[in-house]
Design a protein around this motif. Structure first.
Motif, PDB file in Angstrom:
ATOM      1  N   TRP A  28       0.830  -1.204   0.000  1.00  0.00           N
ATOM      2  CA  TRP A  28       0.000   0.000   0.000  1.00  0.00           C
ATOM      3  C   TRP A  28       0.868   1.260   0.000  1.00  0.00           C
ATOM      4  N   GLU A  29       2.066   1.164   0.569  1.00  0.00           N
ATOM      5  CA  GLU A  29       2.975   2.303   0.532  1.00  0.00           C
ATOM      6  C   GLU A  29       3.491   2.539  -0.889  1.00  0.00           C
ATOM      7  N   LEU A  30       3.738   1.456  -1.613  1.00  0.00           N
ATOM      8  CA  LEU A  30       4.138   1.589  -3.014  1.00  0.00           C
ATOM      9  C   LEU A  30       3.008   2.193  -3.846  1.00  0.00           C
ATOM     10  N   ILE A  31       1.781   1.766  -3.535  1.00  0.00           N
ATOM     11  CA  ILE A  31       0.627   2.325  -4.253  1.00  0.00           C
ATOM     12  C   ILE A  31       0.503   3.821  -3.967  1.00  0.00           C
ATOM     13  N   SER A  32       0.685   4.192  -2.697  1.00  0.00           N
ATOM     14  CA  SER A  32       0.622   5.605  -2.328  1.00  0.00           C
ATOM     15  C   SER A  32       1.700   6.402  -3.052  1.00  0.00           C
ATOM     16  N   LEU A  72       2.707   8.721   6.918  1.00  0.00           N
ATOM     17  CA  LEU A  72       2.547   7.457   7.635  1.00  0.00           C
ATOM     18  C   LEU A  72       1.772   7.592   8.948  1.00  0.00           C
ATOM     19  N   PRO A  73       1.991   8.651   9.752  1.00  0.00           N
ATOM     20  CA  PRO A  73       1.210   8.753  10.997  1.00  0.00           C
ATOM     21  C   PRO A  73      -0.294   8.829  10.756  1.00  0.00           C
ATOM     22  N   TYR A  74      -0.703   9.325   9.599  1.00  0.00           N
ATOM     23  CA  TYR A  74      -2.125   9.470   9.295  1.00  0.00           C
ATOM     24  C   TYR A  74      -2.682   8.242   8.573  1.00  0.00           C
ATOM     25  N   LEU A  75      -1.789   7.513   7.890  1.00  0.00           N
ATOM     26  CA  LEU A  75      -2.232   6.347   7.131  1.00  0.00           C
ATOM     27  C   LEU A  75      -2.132   5.056   7.935  1.00  0.00           C
TER      28      LEU A  75
END
Length: 246
Positions: A28-32, A72-75
């Motif tokens: 999901w980080e790669l997608i973001s 990242l803190p929000y996701l």
């Protein structure tokens, strides 16, 4: 033809991309990252030259990785301060360097003294190098790429070198600070600005050079003495010998 506006292919953000991928991000980080890169691509476009287009897309990916890490803190509940520091450092250091260089774009230079010193060696190295770059096909593009890609090489060493690489980065930052001080003590812009009509094929005779500080009207950074890129490259090669022992 006017080029499409867009972010310049920025090696600092490509460095961010390398550091982001080295951290093994989740899917999901790669997608973001990809979504942010796509937004940047849609907003700023892409250059027409193929090699610049590739670098620009990679720089968008690096910017996307940086934004993802900052969000990242929000996701999720996970927040890696070390990773944030790694990704923020390249563009922050690049911005700081630009600000410091912008403060040196005026005033007298000591290029005449450097020119006389080079002439005492029997030839003018910068004129010779300029001729080589212009006369060999592809050399200009290669030299420009290697000049701008130094942060990428340093990031590669950082990822693969462990503690020794971190010490190397600290050493390179120290070199940068020392270089910034030297720029103020011995300002120089280079022969391409000092002798624009003569460079690189017709070096002026030493007898025509006055050994006094000279005003240069062009707004160019006085950052030729010392060459930080040369110092960084030598330091990188010297310290990287230890990586194979780690």
């Amino acid at each position: 033809m006017q080029q499409t506006p867009g972010l310049d292919p920025n090696m600092n953000f490509i460095t961010c991309l390398l550091l982001f991928l080295a951290a093994r991000p989740k899917r999901w980080e790669l997608i973001s990252m990809g979504m942010v890169a796509a937004v940047l691509l849609a907003c700023f476009g892409i250059r027409r030259e193929p090699w610049q287009a590739v670098l620009q897309v990679l720089s968008y990916g690096g910017a996307g990785g940086l934004v993802t890490v900052l969000l990242l803190p929000y996701l999720s509940r996970h927040f890696d301060w070390k990773l944030v520091g790694k990704l923020v450092f390249p563009p922050a250091f690049g911005t700081l360097t630009s600000v410091l260089l912008a403060a040196t774009v005026s005033g007298v230079t000591y290029d005449n003294l450097l020119y006389a010193f080079d002439g005492a060696l029997g030839f003018q190295p910068d004129f010779w190098a300029g001729r080589v770059i212009l006369q060999i096909p592809g050399m200009s593009v290669s030299a420009r790429f290697l000049y701008e890609a130094l942060p990428l090489f340093l990031a590669t060493a950082y990822v693969s070198g462990g503690c020794a690489a971190r010490n190397m980065i600290a050493f390179l930052v120290l070199l940068g600070l020392c270089g910034a001080i030297c720029f103020r003590l011995f300002p120089a812009v280079g022969s391409v600005y000092l002798y624009p009509d003569a460079f690189p094929f017709n070096p002026p005779a030493l007898s025509s050079i006055s050994l006094v500080p000279q005003s240069v009207t062009v707004a160019a950074p006085r950052n030729c003495m010392p060459s930080l890129h040369c110092a960084w490259a030598i330091a990188f090669l010297w310290t990287s010998r230890r990586f194979s022992r780690i």
